[in-house]
Write a protein that holds these residues in place. Structure first.
Motif, PDB file in Angstrom:
ATOM      1  N   LEU A 128       0.845  -1.181   0.000  1.00 41.76           N
ATOM      2  CA  LEU A 128       0.000   0.000   0.000  1.00 41.76           C
ATOM      3  C   LEU A 128       0.888   1.240   0.000  1.00 41.76           C
ATOM      4  CD1 LEU A 128      -2.885   1.052   0.117  1.00 41.76           C
ATOM      5  CD2 LEU A 128      -2.709   1.008   2.604  1.00 41.76           C
ATOM      6  N   ARG A 130      -0.128   4.750  -0.895  1.00 40.98           N
ATOM      7  CA  ARG A 130      -0.798   5.884  -0.271  1.00 40.98           C
ATOM      8  C   ARG A 130      -2.279   5.806  -0.589  1.00 40.98           C
ATOM      9  NH1 ARG A 130       0.541  10.755  -4.434  1.00 40.98           N
ATOM     10  NH2 ARG A 130       1.590   9.402  -5.900  1.00 40.98           N
ATOM     11  N   ARG A 131      -3.021   6.614   0.087  1.00 40.86           N
ATOM     12  CA  ARG A 131      -4.464   6.667  -0.132  1.00 40.86           C
ATOM     13  C   ARG A 131      -4.790   7.907  -0.956  1.00 40.86           C
ATOM     14  NH1 ARG A 131      -7.638   3.201   2.708  1.00 40.86           N
ATOM     15  NH2 ARG A 131      -6.616   2.075   4.371  1.00 40.86           N
ATOM     16  N   TYR A 132      -5.808   7.757  -1.783  1.00 40.72           N
ATOM     17  CA  TYR A 132      -6.255   8.861  -2.611  1.00 40.72           C
ATOM     18  C   TYR A 132      -7.631   9.316  -2.149  1.00 40.72           C
ATOM     19  CZ  TYR A 132      -2.600   8.057  -6.028  1.00 40.72           C
ATOM     20  OH  TYR A 132      -1.394   7.938  -6.648  1.00 40.72           O
ATOM     21  N   ALA A 133      -7.797  10.588  -2.097  1.00 40.20           N
ATOM     22  CA  ALA A 133      -9.115  11.161  -1.840  1.00 40.20           C
ATOM     23  C   ALA A 133      -9.784  11.308  -3.198  1.00 40.20           C
ATOM     24  CB  ALA A 133      -8.990  12.505  -1.155  1.00 40.20           C
ATOM     25  N   ASP A 151       2.671  12.964 -10.650  1.00 38.21           N
ATOM     26  CA  ASP A 151       2.035  11.643 -10.634  1.00 38.21           C
ATOM     27  C   ASP A 151       1.760  11.162 -12.056  1.00 38.21           C
ATOM     28  OD1 ASP A 151       2.007  11.597  -7.872  1.00 38.21           O
ATOM     29  OD2 ASP A 151       0.012  12.509  -7.733  1.00 38.21           O
TER      30      ASP A 151
END
Length: 180
Positions: A128, A130-133, A151
């Protein structure tokens, strides 16, 4: 293998029986069990000798029919045709069994994962990053934001359709859009 004979307008002689049985002994290895049954139909009509063979083996029926001036040649060619059909059917059965094993194995790992696993000896792990909003925006807004960032892709919710989409940078400098 059981062989039945039927003669139409002709009597089935012991010589014809032995001829057919000797040829069937040559192809008996294809039908490696005793469930195969053959029905040989011999027909003579206006000097035309027809040899027809109907073979039942495992839930399959193979049929050949050859007409010739000579009964022995007609039967020999019919048995040769039957052998080709039987080999094709047996190959199809074997391939379908082998492919079913491959698909079972493929469900556990994708071909790319298997190639990496074979090369390194380990299966790849999912890490994992990172997390995306997932924000509502139009594809044009996502393209502007992606061009500003370093990105390679952006995940967004389309403001018009309320569906999740992925916009990515292509090698040719354009953007690619993936929508479900």
């Amino acid at each position: 293998m059981k062989i039945e004979f039927t003669g139409r307008h002709v009597e089935v002689t012991p010589a014809i029986r032995s001829h057919v049985e000797s040829h069937f002994k040559k192809i008996e290895h294809i039908f490696n069990d005793s469930t195969a049954r053959a029905h040989v139909i011999i027909d003579v009509e206006k000097g035309r000798h027809t040899g027809e063979i109907i073979l039942s083996w495992r839930d399959h029926t193979l049929t050949t029919r050859v007409t010739n001036k000579d009964m022995y040649q007609a039967l020999t060619r019919a048995i040769d045709k039957l052998e080709k059909q039987a080999l094709k059917l047996k190959k199809k059965i074997i391939d379908s069994k082998q492919n079913s094993r491959k698909t079972r194995a493929a469900k556990t790992a994708s071909p790319a994962e298997e190639a990496v696993a074979d090369a390194t000896g380990k299966r790849p792990r999912i890490i994992l990053a990172r997390r995306y909003a997932v924000k509502p925006m139009t594809p044009e807004e996502a393209a502007l934001r992606l061009s500003e960032d370093s990105d390679q892709f952006i995940v967004f919710r389309d403001a018009e359709t309320d569906r999740v989409g992925v916009l990515y940078k292509r090698k040719d400098g354009n953007f690619g859009l993936i929508e479900p």
